[in-house]
Design a protein around this motif. Structure first.
Motif, PDB file in Angstrom:
ATOM      1  N   PHE A 167      66.738   3.794  11.296  1.00 55.59           N
ATOM      2  CA  PHE A 167      66.088   2.840  12.200  1.00 55.59           C
ATOM      3  C   PHE A 167      64.576   3.006  12.230  1.00 55.59           C
ATOM      4  N   ARG A 168      63.993   3.888  11.409  1.00 60.39           N
ATOM      5  CA  ARG A 168      62.633   4.377  11.634  1.00 60.39           C
ATOM      6  C   ARG A 168      61.521   3.558  11.003  1.00 60.39           C
ATOM      7  N   ASP A 169      61.837   2.439  10.382  1.00 60.84           N
ATOM      8  CA  ASP A 169      60.810   1.624   9.740  1.00 60.84           C
ATOM      9  C   ASP A 169      60.046   0.845  10.805  1.00 60.84           C
ATOM     10  N   THR A 170      58.763   1.110  10.956  1.00 62.92           N
ATOM     11  CA  THR A 170      57.945   0.463  11.981  1.00 62.92           C
ATOM     12  C   THR A 170      57.227  -0.787  11.470  1.00 62.92           C
ATOM     13  N   THR A 171      57.438  -1.148  10.214  1.00 70.23           N
ATOM     14  CA  THR A 171      56.785  -2.329   9.643  1.00 70.23           C
ATOM     15  C   THR A 171      57.364  -3.596  10.270  1.00 70.23           C
ATOM     16  N   ARG A 172      56.480  -4.499  10.690  1.00 66.69           N
ATOM     17  CA  ARG A 172      56.953  -5.770  11.233  1.00 66.69           C
ATOM     18  C   ARG A 172      57.547  -6.593  10.103  1.00 66.69           C
ATOM     19  N   LYS A 173      58.786  -7.034  10.270  1.00 70.06           N
ATOM     20  CA  LYS A 173      59.511  -7.687   9.188  1.00 70.06           C
ATOM     21  C   LYS A 173      59.053  -9.128   8.993  1.00 70.06           C
ATOM     22  N   PRO A 174      58.992  -9.588   7.742  1.00 67.15           N
ATOM     23  CA  PRO A 174      58.523 -10.950   7.435  1.00 67.15           C
ATOM     24  C   PRO A 174      59.650 -11.968   7.569  1.00 67.15           C
ATOM     25  N   SER A 219      71.442 -17.127  21.728  1.00 74.26           N
ATOM     26  CA  SER A 219      71.262 -18.405  21.061  1.00 74.26           C
ATOM     27  C   SER A 219      71.684 -19.504  22.022  1.00 74.26           C
ATOM     28  N   ARG A 220      71.711 -20.740  21.547  1.00 73.41           N
ATOM     29  CA  ARG A 220      72.139 -21.842  22.412  1.00 73.41           C
ATOM     30  C   ARG A 220      73.634 -21.783  22.684  1.00 73.41           C
ATOM     31  N   LYS A 221      74.419 -21.685  21.609  1.00 73.28           N
ATOM     32  CA  LYS A 221      75.871 -21.626  21.732  1.00 73.28           C
ATOM     33  C   LYS A 221      76.395 -20.575  20.762  1.00 73.28           C
ATOM     34  N   PRO A 222      77.425 -19.840  21.161  1.00 73.12           N
ATOM     35  CA  PRO A 222      77.979 -18.840  20.258  1.00 73.12           C
ATOM     36  C   PRO A 222      78.824 -19.450  19.151  1.00 73.12           C
ATOM     37  N   CYS A 223      78.848 -18.790  18.038  1.00 73.24           N
ATOM     38  CA  CYS A 223      79.750 -19.082  16.906  1.00 73.24           C
ATOM     39  C   CYS A 223      79.362 -20.291  16.064  1.00 73.24           C
ATOM     40  N   GLU A 224      78.352 -21.048  16.444  1.00 75.38           N
ATOM     41  CA  GLU A 224      78.017 -22.253  15.684  1.00 75.38           C
ATOM     42  C   GLU A 224      77.420 -21.898  14.322  1.00 75.38           C
ATOM     43  N   PRO A 225      77.960 -22.477  13.251  1.00 75.91           N
ATOM     44  CA  PRO A 225      77.417 -22.195  11.918  1.00 75.91           C
ATOM     45  C   PRO A 225      76.108 -22.931  11.668  1.00 75.91           C
ATOM     46  N   HIS A 226      75.286 -22.362  10.785  1.00 79.01           N
ATOM     47  CA  HIS A 226      74.054 -22.987  10.305  1.00 79.01           C
ATOM     48  C   HIS A 226      73.061 -23.284  11.437  1.00 79.01           C
ATOM     49  N   LYS A 227      73.076 -22.442  12.457  1.00 79.43           N
ATOM     50  CA  LYS A 227      72.145 -22.559  13.575  1.00 79.43           C
ATOM     51  C   LYS A 227      71.266 -21.314  13.659  1.00 79.43           C
ATOM     52  N   VAL A 228      70.246 -21.396  14.508  1.00 74.52           N
ATOM     53  CA  VAL A 228      69.293 -20.307  14.677  1.00 74.52           C
ATOM     54  C   VAL A 228      69.736 -19.385  15.816  1.00 74.52           C
ATOM     55  N   TYR A 229      69.546 -18.089  15.621  1.00 75.44           N
ATOM     56  CA  TYR A 229      69.872 -17.073  16.619  1.00 75.44           C
ATOM     57  C   TYR A 229      68.681 -16.136  16.784  1.00 75.44           C
ATOM     58  N   ALA A 230      68.551 -15.563  17.970  1.00 75.80           N
ATOM     59  CA  ALA A 230      67.458 -14.630  18.254  1.00 75.80           C
ATOM     60  C   ALA A 230      67.983 -13.197  18.259  1.00 75.80           C
ATOM     61  N   PHE A 231      67.241 -12.306  17.617  1.00 75.83           N
ATOM     62  CA  PHE A 231      67.599 -10.897  17.507  1.00 75.83           C
ATOM     63  C   PHE A 231      66.448 -10.043  18.031  1.00 75.83           C
ATOM     64  N   THR A 232      66.769  -8.945  18.664  1.00 76.08           N
ATOM     65  CA  THR A 232      65.746  -7.983  19.055  1.00 76.08           C
ATOM     66  C   THR A 232      65.212  -7.274  17.816  1.00 76.08           C
ATOM     67  N   ARG A 233      63.899  -7.299  17.629  1.00 81.31           N
ATOM     68  CA  ARG A 233      63.298  -6.551  16.521  1.00 81.31           C
ATOM     69  C   ARG A 233      63.430  -5.055  16.801  1.00 81.31           C
ATOM     70  N   ILE A 234      63.719  -4.285  15.779  1.00 79.00           N
ATOM     71  CA  ILE A 234      63.812  -2.844  15.951  1.00 79.00           C
ATOM     72  C   ILE A 234      62.446  -2.171  15.787  1.00 79.00           C
ATOM     73  N   SER A 235      61.619  -2.683  14.883  1.00 78.77           N
ATOM     74  CA  SER A 235      60.366  -2.004  14.532  1.00 78.77           C
ATOM     75  C   SER A 235      59.459  -1.687  15.727  1.00 78.77           C
ATOM     76  N   PRO A 236      59.313  -2.561  16.741  1.00 77.02           N
ATOM     77  CA  PRO A 236      58.422  -2.213  17.854  1.00 77.02           C
ATOM     78  C   PRO A 236      58.969  -1.102  18.748  1.00 77.02           C
ATOM     79  N   TYR A 237      60.246  -0.767  18.591  1.00 74.27           N
ATOM     80  CA  TYR A 237      60.886   0.174  19.510  1.00 74.27           C
ATOM     81  C   TYR A 237      61.188   1.529  18.881  1.00 74.27           C
ATOM     82  N   VAL A 238      60.725   1.744  17.661  1.00 79.29           N
ATOM     83  CA  VAL A 238      61.022   3.005  16.982  1.00 79.29           C
ATOM     84  C   VAL A 238      60.499   4.194  17.786  1.00 79.29           C
TER      85      VAL A 238
END
Length: 304
Positions: free
Chosen positions: A185-192, A275-294
């Motif tokens: 989990f130790r990579d602190t680089t902000r992911k592109p 996200s807006r709704k669970p399980c929907e295919p081909h939609k956008v979802y938000a994830f917590t970035r790990i790099s700022p929390y290393v």
């Protein structure tokens, strides 16, 4: 209502009450995993014992061929542990109940999303368990570890970012790089943006009903695209947006807190948040970035 105004229904609770058709089990294959100098992190050479070296984004795989739905079969319940760093956050009532996905960071620590603890606010850390050591939930092969302490990121609030929590276990996980492994989990680089990733989790589950681990393919997108084109108005700098690319389902509520893995660099990229709704295919979802929390994770490991 203005055309571009909306509210994101956050599936903040790990268990969704609504009913949907069960999603068939699916599983993609990582061609490699972690290259790390961490002694207890799963090494690439060890991972080759578990899975094929075929690309998870190819149309075919000799080890796990694609079926007609575009997903990949998870194999038999007796198959080798393909993702030994993935765990399940659970509670026990009459039966064990899966709440969220989680990631093993070391023998004593597991990472998940902070929102996973909102559904049962009166429960103490000792009321939670981490299940690991198997591809399939709710079987005799599952090993349970009780939680001794819990720390959510202090600035966490629903839809305000910082959706991350660290768990310390009462008894250590026997890291052997076979049934149990730690993910770097130790990579602190902000992911592109435009990075192929995999979400690894169990999706929707039923208490006590066995279910195989699944993977869901995503591609990260630019922050501006998430905010403007997809109108994620609650999106924060502590998060990363990714769009589902392949398969019959997107991320489900049971995938909350599950790891998003960088396919090429083989490291922990993010945790499923909302996200807006669970399980929907081909939609956008938000994830917590790990790099700022290393740094925060390392600090908590030293004081919990």
């Amino acid at each position: 209502m203005k055309r571009h105004s909306f509210v994101i229904p956050l599936y903040i609770l790990p268990i969704f009450i609504g009913t949907r058709a069960e999603v068939p089990n699916s599983k993609a294959i990582l061609d490699q995993l972690i290259s790390s100098d961490e002694p207890k992190a799963l090494a690439e050479t060890n991972f080759k014992k578990f899975v094929s070296t075929s690309s998870p984004h190819s149309s075919t795989s000799s080890a796990s061929p694609l079926n007609s739905t575009g997903t990949i079969s998870a194999g038999s319940p007796n198959s080798t542990i393909a993702y030994p760093f993935v765990a399940s956050l659970q509670i026990k009532k009459e039966k064990f109940m899966h709440l969220c996905g989680a990631t093993i960071l070391s023998a004593n620590f597991v990472l998940t999303a902070a929102h996973c603890f909102l559904k049962y606010p009166k429960l103490k850390p000792k009321n939670y368990l981490v299940a690991a050591g198997t591809n399939r939930l709710f079987t005799r092969k599952t090993k349970h570890f009780y939680v001794s302490s819990l720390r959510k990121y202090p600035n966490f609030k629903p839809l305000k970012g910082h959706d991350i929590a660290l768990l310390k276990l009462a008894t250590p996980i026997p890291i052997d790089n076979v049934r149990f492994a730690a993910l770097d989990f130790r990579d602190t680089t902000r992911k592109p943006s435009n990075v192929n990733t995999l979400l690894i989790g169990w999706g929707r589950t039923k208490p006590g009903v066995p279910k195989d681990l699944e993977t869901v393919a995503f591609r990260t997108i630019k922050d501006e695209e998430c905010l403007v084109s997809h109108r994620f108005k609650f999106f924060t700098d502590s998060e990363i947006c990714a769009i589902h690319t392949t398969g019959i389902r997107g991320a489900c509520d049971g995938d909350s807190g599950a790891p998003l893995i960088d396919v090429k660099k083989h490291k922990l990229f993010g945790l499923l948040s909302y996200s807006r709704k669970p399980c929907e295919p081909h939609k956008v979802y938000a994830f917590t970035r790990i790099s700022p929390y290393v740094s925060w994770i390392k600090e908590q490991m030293g004081t919990m």
